[in-house]
Enzyme design. Structure first.
Site, PDB file in Angstrom:
ATOM      1  N   GLU A 755       0.838  -1.060   0.189  1.00  0.00           N
ATOM      2  CA  GLU A 755       0.048  -0.030  -0.067  1.00  0.00           C
ATOM      3  C   GLU A 755       0.810   1.228  -0.031  1.00  0.00           C
ATOM      4  O   GLU A 755       1.602   1.545   1.000  1.00  0.00           O
ATOM      5  CB  GLU A 755      -0.823   0.091   1.438  1.00  0.00           C
ATOM      6  CG  GLU A 755      -2.099  -0.379   1.146  1.00  0.00           C
ATOM      7  CD  GLU A 755      -2.952  -0.136   2.580  1.00  0.00           C
ATOM      8  OE1 GLU A 755      -3.187   1.244   2.897  1.00  0.00           O
ATOM      9  OE2 GLU A 755      -3.334  -1.196   3.332  1.00  0.00           O
ATOM     10  N   CYS A 789      -1.884   8.887   3.739  1.00  0.00           N
ATOM     11  CA  CYS A 789      -1.653   8.312   2.163  1.00  0.00           C
ATOM     12  C   CYS A 789      -2.721   8.911   1.418  1.00  0.00           C
ATOM     13  O   CYS A 789      -2.696   9.257   0.175  1.00  0.00           O
ATOM     14  CB  CYS A 789      -1.728   6.968   2.214  1.00  0.00           C
ATOM     15  SG  CYS A 789      -0.934   5.760   3.254  1.00  0.00           S
TER      16      CYS A 789
END
Ligand SMILES: Cc1cc2nc3c(=O)[nH]c(=O)nc-3n(C[C@H](O)[C@H](O)[C@H](O)COP(=O)(O)OP(=O)(O)OC[C@H]3O[C@@H](n4cnc5c(N)ncnc54)[C@H](O)[C@@H]3O)c2cc1C
Length: 1002
Positions: A755, A789
């Site tokens: 990720e 993120c």
């Protein structure tokens, strides 16, 4: 499980039943007035059903255009948006979007007609555009019906900026001045008949628990000025009730006002109380006490406006999102009605010190209040209380009442302002407080008054079992419980948590945990990003030897762990979730001091970790536990089973030191893998505490190991051929490096679940509501100091709306407080370390030389690695060199015609993590979604805070490999699949087929 799962639901019902008993006791006997109430209600209900109200009187409009129906939804959504859209192409698009028959040129042709309809709706909701016009209209209305009183509301949306708040404050002060002139010019008409209603969120940008000191200073000061002027010119003031988390602050401010001797001779100071809050009776008692004290010193009574509450949907949603133990509002409408009457009775018990004002459009409620008041003698002194209605609602009801109760004082609450500004707000409020259980909605549907009366009076019947929603943490039951949360927006809860977190601070230590033993070794100090000069603990980092022995142990344990049954592994995760919740304060303290997280971010991080554990436990039971029988020819059985792969390396970042670390580890373990975890170099203390909890939850010491250290340890781990899979969250560059090491390795080819980051964009068109946009932008770009993120990096604004949004954004950024994350007043904490700050500072200085500065927050504390949120205008996302992990927002203006080019240039970055869209044109949102390629796409909200199991999180392209964390496909990637085939015909044919019991297809 079933017993454990059913218990909490019963608890919710028990709580509702207890509320019901307490309210009934407070209301007392009903026999003496119920018959009278029923007779009056019958008359009033019939009148509302027979009414020939104007088309857009709310009840009639709901009958013709029911909310929830396509026609109703179109009408109200057009009313909410159309009047404020600045450009014609977007107005046409909006109209065509809501009315399918108007596709193509027809929408343009129909636009003027739609404008006329919106104007009519606007007139129905907005009383007048200026206070002078409102007074002229009120004078006509008051002459027609002399008992009329008015409460003017000049303000719509809450203030986001100091400038908004200043403007609203001035507007209120001006209105009072003009109203004062009207009183002195026409005393006979206006004396004691005019008041202003004020939402405190409109006159201060930070009416919240975190800003208590400012609220007690600046906001109280404003309130005193408003009150002083109102008192001087003979105007009343009612402080509106807002969201439940503001109740304590509202009461604090009101108490201070009521205690001001300078205002003692003023008998028109009031506030609204919401009966839908379980705290309503308590609130009424507190007000009665405030009023008694005022009276005792010779002051005038205070006014109390009793309402049911206008934020029901929002309160329920928020409580579910926060995982609160119970809802701050009743969830059974009958309890709200009961509470309303119990409060009415309590208020009637203090006739000398309070002036009750009953605001409702429900004929049953009104009839009960009037019957109750008659019985308590209050009706003999009608000046002692009044009833209130909203402009545009309850017209027929109050006209009928004027005939049956000619002495009754009635006040109209009348919004005053530009329709363009106010209508969006009013329509949203209206729809929100017109849930399907509300009277106006039921009356709009009803054919017979008997049905309305029967359901209307149900709340008075003892023995009615309360209906209830599942409590917020039980939403996903029976599958799993949601992590418990606490309302840090509440001014009593926030300081209590700040204190617990502060008390949980200690000198932390951490080291490698190999086979359940903490390994001694040379230690390095760990500092807090908020105070790099202060050591908060120390860590002894792992060595390559320790890494080897951790892998040895994990490798040896892998077969036995994989053989442990799925329910047993899942149960360990559930114990882990309980332990995380139990250690909330301790873990939050670590997040605050080691990672620089603010209190709400820290709490959210721990809750998410607990959610991961319970979600993966549930998923494991559902998807891993039972072999999957596969269809095939007769005479053969085929079964697919899932198994742990072996030793998993879990490499996690510092930005969610609890949630991401725990999530990776929990998934790998429950899927049957043993785990060696390497947390971020910056947050080893937090990881160590979680590792202790993992072992305490019953994971065997050989199965889980912790190796704090830098990238070198990560590399050593990944390079070991016994590592059977890697879960990594972090930068794209490091993910690529890991991929490289794995590719170079001898031995099996193993999966990498990565990720990584994103260049996340938000596209805002001119139909969006600027206030909602600015809330979403500030949260998405700056919360957690932009170190998520999912954080927003590039805001694309349609040029027509850009000036308004940017102005508001400037103001909202100026209101952000940057500082010590342990301080409840802080919005933005530090970035993670000195290196991060240097990198960001360098980039900001490049932007200063090349781009146009829009706004910069500040000041920042001198010590600590702080970076002030900043926004720059640039030409395109193409100018951004890559992800910059901090509170830096880029803004790009675009022309609507260029929308597709904008979408394509965002897509061309090849990042695909999150995207936000703000538009009221559904087809446009859908068009953008279809043309984009991102993992998480959000419409008309912020784009952070994905919820486990609800918004599985993760991107594509440069943003990660998938599958999504917290999603249904995550666990499977941690497993290996095996198929088991048996030729059942080998030993003499298929028994099922021979006996005729087989299903030939399978
Ligand atoms: C003059 C005036 C001033 C007002 N000022 C304020 C104010 O300052 N602050 C404020 O919040 N509201 C205010 N309101 C709005 C008010 O709170 C109600 O939303 C509105 O009047 C509808 O209530 P009702 O009694 O007219 O109708 P009803 O139809 O009897 O009640 C509807 C109300 O019941 C409650 N409800 C709906 N569903 C449920 C459920 N499942 N469980 C429990 N309760 C439920 C909600 O409060 C909903 O608004 C004001 C209303 C008036 C008339």
């Amino acid at each position: 499980m079933p017993t454990a799962q059913s218990r909490p639901r019963d608890a919710a019902l028990d709580a509702a039943a207890a509320d019901s008993r307490a309210l009934r006791a407070a209301l007392g006997e009903t026999g003496s007035w119920r018959a009278q109430a029923e007779a009056l209600a019958r008359e009033l209900v019939q009148a509302t059903l027979d009414s020939r109200a104007p088309l857009f009187e709310v009840q009639r409009a709901f009958a013709i255009f029911p909310p929830g129906s396509p026609a109703g939804e179109s009408l109200f959504r057009l009313a909410e948006a159309l009047p404020r859209i600045p450009d014609r192409p977007s107005r046409i698009a909006m109209l065509a979007d809501r009315v399918p028959a108007l596709r193509g040129w027809r929408a343009a042709a129909a636009l003027p007609l739609a404008g006329v309809a919106m104007d009519a709706i606007g007139r129905q909701f907005v009383y007048a555009e200026t206070i002078a016009k409102a007074l002229r209209r009120a004078e006509r209305d008051a002459c027609a019906r002399p008992a009329r009183r008015f409460s003017f509301d000049m303000l719509g949306e809450g203030a986001r900026t100091d400038a908004d708040a200043d403007r609203n404050f001035r507007r209120t002060m001006d209105a009072i001045r003009v109203m004062g002139q009207a009183v002195s010019a026409h005393e006979a008409i206006w004396r004691e008949r005019l008041e202003v209603s004020v939402k405190l969120s409109s006159i201060h940008p930070r009416y919240d628990a975190a800003s208590r000191a400012r609220v007690r200073g600046e906001l109280l000061d404003r309130l005193k000025q408003i009150s002083g002027r109102a008192a001087a010119v003979g105007i009343g003031l009612t402080i509106d009730a807002e969201e439940s988390e503001r109740l304590s602050l509202q009461l604090e401010l009101f108490e201070a006002l009521a205690a001001d001797p300078a205002l003692d001779r003023w008998g028109e100071l009031g506030l609204a109380v919401q009966a839908y809050q379980p705290r309503a009776l308590e609130t009424v008692d507190a007000l009665l006490e405030i009023a008694r004290r005022r009276r005792k010193r010779g002051g005038m009574p205070i006014a109390v406006r009793l309402v049911k509450g206008a934020y029901w949907d929002a309160e329920v949603k928020r409580a579910q999102e926060l995982g609160l133990e119970r809802y701050p509002v009743f969830t059974d409408k009958r309890l709200t009605d009961l509470s309303y009457l119990a409060c009415a009775r309590r208020l009637s018990a203090g006739p000398d010190s309070v002036h009750p004002q009953f605001a409702t459009h429900n004929p049953v409620t009104l009839a009960c209040v009037l019957a109750l008041a008659g019985q308590s003698g209050a009706a003999t002194a009608p000046a002692r209380f009044e009833c209130q209605r909203l402009h545009g609602m309850g017209g027929a009801l109050y006209r009928t009442l004027a005939a049956t109760h000619p002495d009754l004082q009635v006040r109209t609450y009348a919004p005053v302002g530009e329709k363009r500004e106010l209508l969006a707000y009013l329509v949203r409020r209206l729809l929100e407080n017109s849930a399907s259980t509300s009277y106006v909605r039921q009356a709009a549907r009803a054919k017979r008054s008997d049905d309305l009366l029967r359901t209307g009076f149900e709340f008075l019947d003892a023995g009615v079992c309360p209906r209830d929603l599942p409590s917020p943490t039980e939403l996903h039951m029976p599958q799993r419980r949601i992590a418990k949360g606490y309302d840090l927006g509440d001014s009593a809860t926030l300081p209590a948590w700040a204190k617990s977190v502060n008390e949980a601070r200690r000198k932390w230590t951490a080291g490698s945990l190999v086979s359940g033993e903490c390994q001694a070794g040379p230690a390095r100090p760990v500092a807090s990003p908020a105070r790099p000069d202060v050591t908060i603990g120390e860590v002894s980092d792992a060595t390559p030897e320790l890494a080897r022995s951790a892998i040895d142990s994990a490798h040896a344990a892998r077969i036995a762990w994989s053989a442990v049954s799925v329910p047993e592994r899942a149960a360990a995760l559930e114990r882990m979730a309980d332990l995380l919740e139990a250690d909330m304060a301790g873990l939050m303290a670590l997040c605050v001091w080691e990672a620089g997280k603010t209190l709400p971010d820290a709490m959210a991080d721990v809750r998410e970790a607990a959610d991961f554990c319970r979600y993966y436990a549930q998923q494991a039971r559902e998807r891993l536990g039972t072999p999957m029988a596969l269809p095939g020819p007769v005479g053969e059985s085929n079964v697919l089973t899932l198994h742990g792969r072996g030793v998993f390396a879990c490499i996690s970042p510092w930005n969610f030191p609890v949630a991401i670390f725990t999530g990776q580890v929990a998934a790998a373990l429950v899927a049957g893998n043993t785990v060696v975890a390497k947390p971020a170099e910056q947050t080893p203390l937090t990881a160590y505490r979680i590792a202790e909890l993992v072992l305490k939850a019953g994971i065997p010491p050989g199965v889980f190991h912790l190796l704090p250290g830098d990238g070198g340890i990560g590399r050593a781990l990944v390079a070991d051929t016994r590592i059977a899979g890697v879960a990594f969250t972090g930068s794209t560059v490091t993910a690529r490096a890991i991929q490289g090491v794995l590719a170079e390795r001898e031995g099996p080819i193993v999966p990498l679940i990565a990720e990584t980051g994103g260049l996340n964009a938000m596209i805002v068109d001119s139909t969006a509501l600027p206030e909602q946009v600015v809330d979403a932008v500030v949260a998405s770009a700056f919360r957690s100091a932009g170190q998520r993120c999912s954080s927003l990096r590039v805001l694309y604004l349609q040029e027509e709306i850009a000036p308004v949004v940017l102005d508001m954004l400037r103001g909202a950024m100026a209101a952000l407080r940057i500082g010590d994350p342990a301080d409840p007043a802080t919005d933005i904490g530090p970035v993670i370390d000195g290196q991060a700050r240097e990198t960001l500072a360098e980039y900001i200085s490049v932007l200063r030389s090349r781009a146009k500065l829009i706004a910069e927050s500040g000041p920042v504390p001198p010590a600590g690695t702080y970076v002030a949120p900043v926004a720059f205008e640039i030409g395109s996302i193409r100018e951004i060199p890559g992800e910059r992990f901090g509170p830096i927002l880029h803004v790009v203006r675009f022309a609507l015609d260029d929308l597709d080019r904008v979408i394509d240039e965002i897509k061309a970055t090849e990042y695909g993590l999150t995207m936000g869209v703000h538009t009221r044109v559904d087809s446009r949102a859908e068009h953008i979604r279809a043309r984009s390629a991102v993992g998480n796409f959000y419409v008309n909200r912020n784009m952070i805070g994905a919820v486990v199991g609800v918004q599985p999180f993760g991107g594509e392209g440069l943003s990660g490999t998938g599958p999504k964390a917290g999603g249904p496909n995550y666990l499977v990637r941690f497993t290996t699949e095996r198929v088991f085939t048996v030729n059942t015909a080998a030993a003499g044919g298929d028994l099922g087929l021979l006996t005729g019991t087989a299903d030939a297809a399978t």
